[in-house]
Each structure stands twice: as C-alpha cells, then as structure tokens.
Motif scaffolding. Structure first.
Motif, short mmCIF file in Angstrom:
data_model
loop_
_atom_site.label_atom_id
_atom_site.label_comp_id
_atom_site.label_asym_id
_atom_site.label_seq_id
_atom_site.Cartn_x
_atom_site.Cartn_y
_atom_site.Cartn_z
N GLU A 141 -17.92 69.44 0.60
CA GLU A 141 -17.09 68.01 0.62
C GLU A 141 -16.88 67.50 2.00
O GLU A 141 -16.33 68.35 2.89
N ILE A 142 -16.93 66.13 2.27
CA ILE A 142 -16.27 65.71 3.62
C ILE A 142 -15.65 64.44 3.10
O ILE A 142 -16.12 63.48 2.43
N SER A 143 -14.43 64.32 3.54
CA SER A 143 -13.57 63.12 3.11
C SER A 143 -12.79 62.84 4.24
O SER A 143 -12.76 63.54 5.44
N PHE A 144 -11.95 61.86 4.25
CA PHE A 144 -10.95 61.60 5.25
C PHE A 144 -9.77 60.75 4.74
O PHE A 144 -9.92 60.29 3.76
N GLY A 145 -8.67 60.95 5.60
CA GLY A 145 -7.49 60.45 5.07
C GLY A 145 -6.96 59.34 6.20
O GLY A 145 -7.06 59.75 7.37
N PHE A 146 -6.29 58.58 5.68
CA PHE A 146 -5.65 57.42 6.77
C PHE A 146 -4.27 56.83 6.13
O PHE A 146 -4.11 56.97 5.01
N GLN A 147 -3.66 56.04 6.93
CA GLN A 147 -2.67 55.22 6.39
C GLN A 147 -2.62 54.01 6.68
O GLN A 147 -2.75 53.45 7.74
N GLN A 148 -2.22 52.82 5.76
CA GLN A 148 -2.16 51.34 6.16
C GLN A 148 -0.89 51.00 5.65
O GLN A 148 -0.50 51.42 4.45
N GLN A 149 0.01 50.80 6.47
CA GLN A 149 1.52 50.19 6.35
C GLN A 149 2.04 51.34 5.59
O GLN A 149 2.92 51.09 4.58
N GLY A 150 1.79 52.57 5.77
CA GLY A 150 2.43 53.84 5.54
C GLY A 150 2.16 54.11 4.28
O GLY A 150 2.22 55.17 3.51
N VAL A 151 0.81 53.46 3.58
CA VAL A 151 0.21 53.99 2.46
C VAL A 151 -1.02 54.72 2.73
O VAL A 151 -1.76 54.36 3.27
N PRO A 152 -0.85 56.06 2.12
CA PRO A 152 -1.85 56.95 2.09
C PRO A 152 -3.14 56.46 1.50
O PRO A 152 -3.07 56.17 0.35
#
Lengths: 183, 202
Positions: free
Chosen positions: B50-61
């Motif tokens: 598996e390959i995934s990624f995590g990010f944040q927008q306005q503190g929302v994961p």
C-alpha cells in the motif's frame, strides 16, 4: 405598560446566536457553489466552526432558560397563540440542536472530520465511518433542516413584528435592550 | 560511397537490418534479464502493498492513497546499507475518497497528472537506527521536481513474508504541489507524510 424583559444574558445570547446563524447561513449558501479553491476550503472550515459555536451557544441558552425562565406572555393573549408560541420555540431549539449535529455527522460520513477553530486537540470524534452514499443522504438532511429552520425563523420574526406593530403588546420588547440606542 | 549505398540491392540490406534488430532486442532482453536478476532475490507483492499519504487542511487530517504503483526492492535486515528500491506511482490512480476531489487533485495546481503522470522514488543504502528500525536516503521525483528525502521504516515478518512499513515526510511547496493560491500553507499544510507498506513475496 410595563415590559418584563428577558434577562440581559438571555438577550445577549439570543442576538449573538442570530448573528452567528446569519453568518453561517450566508457562508453555507455561498460555499457550496464555489470552485475548488483555498477560499472554498476556508469557507467550509469557518462554516463548521460557526456550527460548533452555535451548538455551544444553544446549549448555554437552554441551560440558562431552566434557571431564568422567560418573562410571562401578556395575559390577554389568546390561548392558542400561547400554545403556538411554546411549540414553535421548542421546535426552534430542536432545530438549532439538530442542524449542527446533522452537519457534524454529514462531515464524518464525507470523510472530513470536524476540527473546531483548526485546533487538532479540539477535533470531534467521527460518529460514522466514511460512506459516500450516506454522506449525500445526510447532506440532504442538513439542507432540509436548514429550510425548516428558515421557515420557523421567518414565522418567529413575523410573529414578533405582528406583536409589535399590530397588537402593540410589548412582546417584542422583551427581547430588545432596555436602552434604546437607536433613538 | 553514397552511390554504393544508395545503389545497394535491397536483398543485401535486409540481413544487416535483421542482424541489427536482433542485436538490439538481444541487448534489451539481456538488460531486462540483468535488471530482473538484480531484483530477483525479492519480489514485491503489489496486491498486498500500500502507498498512501496524509495531509492537513485547516487542522483537519485527510488521507489519500494510490491504487496503482510498481515497486522493486531488495532489503536484507542485517545489511541495510545494501538496500535498493524503486517505486513508480501512477499519479492518476490517486484516491481521496471522493470523485470530485480526485479530479481536483489531478489539475495543474496540484499533481498535474496530464504533464506528470508518474512520480518515483529511488532509495539506495541505509542504516539501522534500532533493531527493526531503519532509515534510508532517497530521491523523490514529483511533478518534475527532484528532491532528497529520508525514508524511515520498520521491518517485520508477517505470515512468513517480509514487510517494510514506514513513511517519507516531505514538504509539498518545493514540489509545487499546491501551486499559486494553494501555496498558502495556512489552508493546506506544507507537511505531507507519504506512508508505505511493502510486502515481499515469500
């Protein structure tokens, strides 16, 4: 004619709630049609923050109401009007609770958690797993509740104006500040 | 000279062409074989990786994943310095869990998949940080930009198969992922974490 006003805090919270609601409604109406942009992301974030705040204000108002009940309605008001007033206020409160809640679970189903004020430590738990079909159904629920609330607010304002302009019984003044700074 | 070539009978030209063709294909075949051989020791089970990624927008994961990628890797737990890996990701296979977002993220401001359909990471060498924990330097090619990254991962045996699991912390702005107005990191955070799970075939 003596006017028995709502307690000052109740009046303040009522109008604060009204301002938040207008802001949230305007933002919500605008953001859904926006193109994918930072502005859109921010609008959704602020809309959710407003929703969380409104929920908090409504909770405080409900609790405060238990300790300081609203001033009595004029004794010459028809019984059916008093019943209508009681019922419509209950429904208003119910919707003010349900609307933010529906937004929250819609967000959960859409896979976007609610993080008040962008503070990760305040992140609300997700009540539902991500489910796109459920999300679009919940979106409709959120819209429907909004329409219902709009109808009720319209009735609420109409009734207040009717008491003020037609009956001239001081009912509207119960929710206005004592100092008439607009004169 | 020119005369000779241009007037050469066609039946004399053909065997030469054939020979060249054969040599070319033989070379490519051998190259392919050599590549295969180099990675022959371990084959990545793409079905289970598996390959995934995590990010944040306005503190929302938020999370996304890539449904299509290829991976070649050699890893020996006792010899991390011999680590070699190459992962090619089909950027059009990105999945954010929403059809609209999947289209949005492929536009020119973000992945620009029309121009850069593939991004790749090449890892060579590495060291052990603690038992079962490793760190390897890598080069990430993403949206035309090439930057050094650090891959930290753990190795373990799962059902008899070697599993490498880790992440690549990176900043999106240097790669121009989220360009123009999106470069404002107060909306979408600069920090992105690419997570991977590579499962080797037994």
């Amino acid at each position: 004619m003596t006017v028995h006003r709502y307690p000052t805090l109740a009046i303040l919270l009522h109008w604060f709630n009204a301002v938040l609601l207008i802001g949230s409604f305007a933002l919500g109406l605008r953001m859904v049609g926006m193109d994918f942009s930072p502005e859109k992301i921010n609008s959704y974030a602020y809309h959710k923050w407003l929703g969380v705040t409104i929920f908090g204000v409504v909770v405080v108002r409900c609790i405060y109401r238990q300790f300081k009940p609203p001033p009595a309605l004029p004794s010459n008001m028809a019984e059916w009007q008093k019943t209508a007033s009681r019922l419509s206020h209950r429904l208003l409160y119910l919707l003010l609770f349900a609307l933010p809640l529906s937004g929250w679970i819609y967000s959960s189903a859409a896979g976007v958690p609610t993080v008040p004020f962008g503070q990760p430590s305040l992140q609300l738990p997700d009540l539902l797993q991500r489910d796109p079909e459920l999300a679009s159904a919940l979106k409709q629920v959120h819209f429907l509740l909004t329409r219902l609330l709009l109808v009720l607010i319209f009735l609420h304002i109409a009734a207040a104006l009717k008491h003020h302009l037609w009956d001239k019984d001081g009912v509207m003044h119960r929710m206005l500040p004592k100092v008439k700074f607009w004169q | 000279m020119n005369d000779r070539i241009s007037h050469a009978p066609p039946d004399e030209q053909h065997p030469m062409m054939n020979l060249m063709g054969v040599a070319k294909y033989a070379f490519l075949f051998l190259l392919g074989l050599a590549t295969q051989f180099a990675f022959a020791a371990q084959t990545v089970d793409l079905e289970r990786s598996e390959i995934s990624f995590g990010f944040q927008q306005q503190g929302v994961p938020g999370v996304g994943k890539f449904n299509k990628f290829s991976a070649q890797a050699t890893f020996v737990p006792t010899k991390p310095e011999t680590t070699m890996a190459r992962v090619d990701i089909d950027m059009t296979s990105v999945d954010l869990g929403d059809k609209g977002w999947n289209q949005d993220i492929q536009t020119a401001s973000w992945f620009a998949t029309r121009q850069f359909p593939v991004s790749s990471i090449v890892v060579t060498g590495g060291k052990m940080l603690a038992p079962g924990r490793y760190e390897s330097p890598g080069k990430l090619t993403l949206k035309g930009g090439v930057h050094d990254v650090v891959v930290s991962f753990r190795s373990r045996i799962e059902g008899g198969a070697l599993v490498l699991e880790g992440d690549v912390p990176l900043k999106r702005v240097p790669f121009k992922v989220g360009d123009g107005a999106w470069a404002d990191t107060s909306v979408v955070a600069n920090e992105v974490s690419v997570r991977f799970k590579l499962v080797f075939k037994k």
